[in-house]
Write an enzyme that holds these catalytic residues in place. Structure first.
Site, mmCIF file in Angstrom:
data_model
loop_
_atom_site.group_PDB
_atom_site.id
_atom_site.type_symbol
_atom_site.label_atom_id
_atom_site.label_comp_id
_atom_site.label_asym_id
_atom_site.label_seq_id
_atom_site.Cartn_x
_atom_site.Cartn_y
_atom_site.Cartn_z
ATOM 1 N N GLU A 39 -1.016 -8.599 5.065
ATOM 2 C CA GLU A 39 -0.837 -8.693 6.524
ATOM 3 C C GLU A 39 -2.164 -8.615 7.268
ATOM 4 O O GLU A 39 -2.247 -8.930 8.443
ATOM 5 C CB GLU A 39 0.137 -7.608 7.010
ATOM 6 N N HIS A 82 -3.489 -5.644 1.091
ATOM 7 C CA HIS A 82 -2.817 -5.839 2.385
ATOM 8 C C HIS A 82 -2.786 -7.308 2.813
ATOM 9 O O HIS A 82 -3.678 -7.757 3.530
ATOM 10 C CB HIS A 82 -3.574 -5.070 3.467
ATOM 11 N N CYS A 140 0.830 -1.206 0.000
ATOM 12 C CA CYS A 140 0.000 0.000 0.000
ATOM 13 C C CYS A 140 0.869 1.262 0.000
ATOM 14 O O CYS A 140 1.557 1.523 -0.959
ATOM 15 C CB CYS A 140 -0.966 -0.041 1.182
#
Lengths: 82, 233
Positions: free
Chosen positions: B205, B203, B86
């Site tokens: 994560e 994302h 990002c």
């Protein structure tokens, strides 16, 4: 001292979604003769020097390295003694 | 293997990255403050998401001049693994480690939703454990994720297999409808020619644990570890 007024806009070849939205809004308001709007940034940079050429070169460097992104943006500036 | 997560003023996914890496790999992770200029001892550097420097001027533009970035550039040039997620992707573009630039999303909205990613290249260190054409469900959360590059650069990216992820539907079909932000060629993530630097808007994560209802992102961190283990042995 010199003052640079710097105008940064997206390059002509790059679609400007903000500009398109503003154009549409102006059309909706009745401003039918608006052909195109480009939204950009305006920066005023004071450079402490008496050498105009040096100031011009510095501002150009700043634009190329940080203030504008040459991949998508064009810039122009006016330099005046203040 | 040692991971490092860079923290810029305004980073806000640093703790998520830290946790996800630890949970997925069980390897040591450290935060790296943006004023650090030494990356000795690290094997993989992650630039996390967020709003570094408040996104002032242009997304990623000011973070690119943080002291740590010269070290990241050297680390990448030496073959070190660098993952930008990002805002981290935006910083990598500004730093010139990846080609192109980010524009405002074409619908002018901040988009926060799950997207499906077709893995277009499973030969990178970050996707090594993915099946060919595997589809991952990974959320995006950005206002400036509309990837752009010139025609020639796009051709190079395609020819060199540098497009790693495209926005698709759940079956892996890529259409204009599956493109959330207007990115050229539906690009969600790219790598450099050498393959050791990857930038992506979604994302991983945020979806790396079953506990959170989706563990699709985990495979990326496991891939990094697997690649590193192969290199060391």
């Amino acid at each position: 001292m010199y003052q640079a007024k710097i105008y940064i806009t997206l390059r002509k070849s790059v679609l400007d979604p903000q500009g398109s939205a503003v154009t549409k809004s102006l059309h909706a308001m009745g401003y039918d003769n608006v052909n195109d709007v480009r939204v950009g940034r305006y920066l005023v940079v004071d450079v402490d020097t008496t050498d105009k050429e040096a100031a011009e070169k510095q501002v150009q460097d700043m634009c190329n390295k940080l203030l504008a992104n040459p991949v998508i943006e064009d810039y122009t500036f006016e330099l005046a003694e203040v | 293997m040692k991971f490092g997560v860079v923290v810029f003023p305004g980073s806000n996914c640093d703790a998520d990255c830290f946790h996800a890496v630890q949970a997925a790999t069980n390897e040591p992770v450290e935060y790296i403050w943006h004023k650090t200029d030494n990356l000795e001892g690290f094997d993989c550097i992650i630039l996390p998401g967020g709003f570094s420097y408040g996104d002032y001027l242009r997304v990623g533009a000011i973070a690119r001049f943080s002291p740590v970035m010269d070290a990241v550039i050297n680390f990448a040039k030496g073959g070190g693994l660098v993952l930008g997620i990002c805002n981290g992707f935006q910083v990598l573009l500004e730093a010139g480690l990846l080609p192109g630039a980010m524009r405002r999303n074409d619908n002018l909205q901040f988009i926060c939703e799950d997207t499906f990613l077709k893995v277009e290249n499973n030969g990178t260190p970050f996707t090594a454990l993915c099946q060919e054409n595997q589809v991952l469900k990974v959320p995006v959360a950005h206002g400036d994720g509309n990837y752009y590059c010139g025609e020639e650069t796009l051709k190079e990216l395609q020819q060199n297999n540098q497009v790693v992820f495209r926005y698709s539907d759940s079956t892996g079909e890529v259409t204009p409808k599956t493109n959330p932000n207007g990115s050229i060629d539906s690009i969600a993530g790219i790598c450099n020619k050498e393959g050791n630097v990857l930038g992506m808007m979604p994302h991983p994560e945020r979806c790396a644990e079953e506990l959170l209802g989706n563990a699709d992102g985990e495979i990326m961190f496991k891939s990094i570890l697997a690649t590193w283990q192969r290199r060391v042995r």
